[in-house]
Motif scaffolding. Sequence first.
Motif, PDB file in Angstrom:
ATOM      1  N   GLY A 152     -61.899 -38.835  52.887  1.00 43.78           N
ATOM      2  CA  GLY A 152     -60.695 -38.368  53.571  1.00 43.78           C
ATOM      3  C   GLY A 152     -59.972 -39.483  54.298  1.00 43.78           C
ATOM      4  N   GLU A 153     -60.723 -40.357  54.961  1.00 42.51           N
ATOM      5  CA  GLU A 153     -60.100 -41.465  55.682  1.00 42.51           C
ATOM      6  C   GLU A 153     -59.431 -42.446  54.720  1.00 42.51           C
ATOM      7  OE1 GLU A 153     -63.075 -43.200  58.129  1.00 42.51           O
ATOM      8  OE2 GLU A 153     -63.254 -41.442  59.446  1.00 42.51           O
ATOM      9  N   THR A 154     -60.084 -42.732  53.602  1.00 45.13           N
ATOM     10  CA  THR A 154     -59.495 -43.644  52.618  1.00 45.13           C
ATOM     11  C   THR A 154     -58.206 -43.072  52.051  1.00 45.13           C
ATOM     12  OG1 THR A 154     -61.697 -44.458  52.021  1.00 45.13           O
ATOM     13  CG2 THR A 154     -59.914 -44.900  50.474  1.00 45.13           C
ATOM     14  N   ILE A 155     -58.208 -41.788  51.753  1.00 47.14           N
ATOM     15  CA  ILE A 155     -57.018 -41.141  51.207  1.00 47.14           C
ATOM     16  C   ILE A 155     -55.886 -41.133  52.228  1.00 47.14           C
ATOM     17  CG2 ILE A 155     -56.100 -38.887  50.512  1.00 47.14           C
ATOM     18  CD1 ILE A 155     -58.788 -38.457  49.047  1.00 47.14           C
ATOM     19  N   ASN A 156     -56.210 -40.900  53.487  1.00 48.15           N
ATOM     20  CA  ASN A 156     -55.174 -40.909  54.523  1.00 48.15           C
ATOM     21  C   ASN A 156     -54.533 -42.279  54.673  1.00 48.15           C
ATOM     22  OD1 ASN A 156     -55.224 -38.203  55.321  1.00 48.15           O
ATOM     23  ND2 ASN A 156     -56.988 -38.519  56.659  1.00 48.15           N
ATOM     24  N   LEU A 158     -54.301 -44.427  52.163  1.00 53.38           N
ATOM     25  CA  LEU A 158     -53.553 -44.651  50.927  1.00 53.38           C
ATOM     26  C   LEU A 158     -52.239 -43.885  50.924  1.00 53.38           C
ATOM     27  CD1 LEU A 158     -53.419 -45.715  47.970  1.00 53.38           C
ATOM     28  CD2 LEU A 158     -54.674 -43.649  47.301  1.00 53.38           C
ATOM     29  N   ASN A 159     -52.279 -42.623  51.347  1.00 50.78           N
ATOM     30  CA  ASN A 159     -51.075 -41.792  51.350  1.00 50.78           C
ATOM     31  C   ASN A 159     -51.172 -40.773  52.484  1.00 50.78           C
ATOM     32  OD1 ASN A 159     -48.821 -40.266  50.870  1.00 50.78           O
ATOM     33  ND2 ASN A 159     -49.248 -39.885  48.704  1.00 50.78           N
ATOM     34  N   PRO A 160     -50.636 -41.107  53.648  1.00 53.63           N
ATOM     35  CA  PRO A 160     -50.733 -40.208  54.811  1.00 53.63           C
ATOM     36  C   PRO A 160     -50.063 -38.862  54.602  1.00 53.63           C
ATOM     37  CG  PRO A 160     -49.993 -42.416  55.450  1.00 53.63           C
ATOM     38  CD  PRO A 160     -49.930 -42.360  53.959  1.00 53.63           C
ATOM     39  N   GLU A 161     -49.230 -38.749  53.575  1.00 54.34           N
ATOM     40  CA  GLU A 161     -48.518 -37.496  53.328  1.00 54.34           C
ATOM     41  C   GLU A 161     -49.439 -36.412  52.771  1.00 54.34           C
ATOM     42  OE1 GLU A 161     -44.082 -36.482  51.744  1.00 54.34           O
ATOM     43  OE2 GLU A 161     -45.279 -37.828  50.516  1.00 54.34           O
ATOM     44  N   VAL A 162     -50.561 -36.806  52.189  1.00 51.07           N
ATOM     45  CA  VAL A 162     -51.488 -35.844  51.599  1.00 51.07           C
ATOM     46  C   VAL A 162     -52.286 -35.147  52.697  1.00 51.07           C
ATOM     47  CG1 VAL A 162     -53.460 -35.541  50.055  1.00 51.07           C
ATOM     48  CG2 VAL A 162     -51.681 -37.207  49.493  1.00 51.07           C
TER      49      VAL A 162
END
Length: 249
Positions: A152-156, A158-162
């Motif tokens: 979850g932290e990596t994705i945030n 990469l793209n905070p909009e998700v």
Amino acid sequence: ELEMEARHLLPDKEAPLLLYCGTGKRSLFTALELKEMGYSDVRHLNGGFQAWKGAGYEIMTDGILTLEQLTHYSRQIIMREIGVEGQRRLLGSKVLLVGAGGLGSSAGLYLAASGIGTLGIVDFDKVDKSNLNRQVIHGYANIGRPKVDSAGETINRLNPEVEVVTFKERLSPHTALNLISQFDIVLDCSDNFPAKYLINDACFFAKKPYVFGAAVRFEGQASLFNPKDGGPCLRCMWPTPPHAEFAPT
């Protein structure tokens, strides 16, 4: 890519064309290419979006995507198979990712980068040092932490909009149907057959598209089952799971 599709998209070579991009460089190059192809009235926005915005001119979108979104996802919006409407649907979609290991790491990163609106992640495991050679969504700093938190932290970043929704649990017959019913589509990146058959059964009863994925060493499989449209499911192909000794993970 426009110049490659021009004959299909722009049959009238005398129609006025105005091209623009982020900085004006790509639109200038494309304008020159189109003129060489015989298009007689081609102009481009010098300096692109950045210069227009910097000059304080009014910026209007089509009411669907913001300027930031149009820029962020521009390389896939220009694809005929996606376009603005396809990107809007991606931003409004809810995908459930079961497993944040080898397959789930790569799938999660690409789903987030493409602009999936809500990404659910299910995994009960913790990050181990032996995971790091292939589970690229995790890093050394996350060893010992729950995989869903690390992912979850990596994705945030990469793209905070998700919007990331994490489920720190093992999918079970008691929770699978309710959980899967909350999402539009399920991506199965689990590493064992009991989990895959459980996901298949829940998707069948919830009428949700089920993307099946598996990989061992240098071999892999991928399939899409869509019970909503009356299509077959995993059990239609293989009614029962194989014995564990015949399907090592």
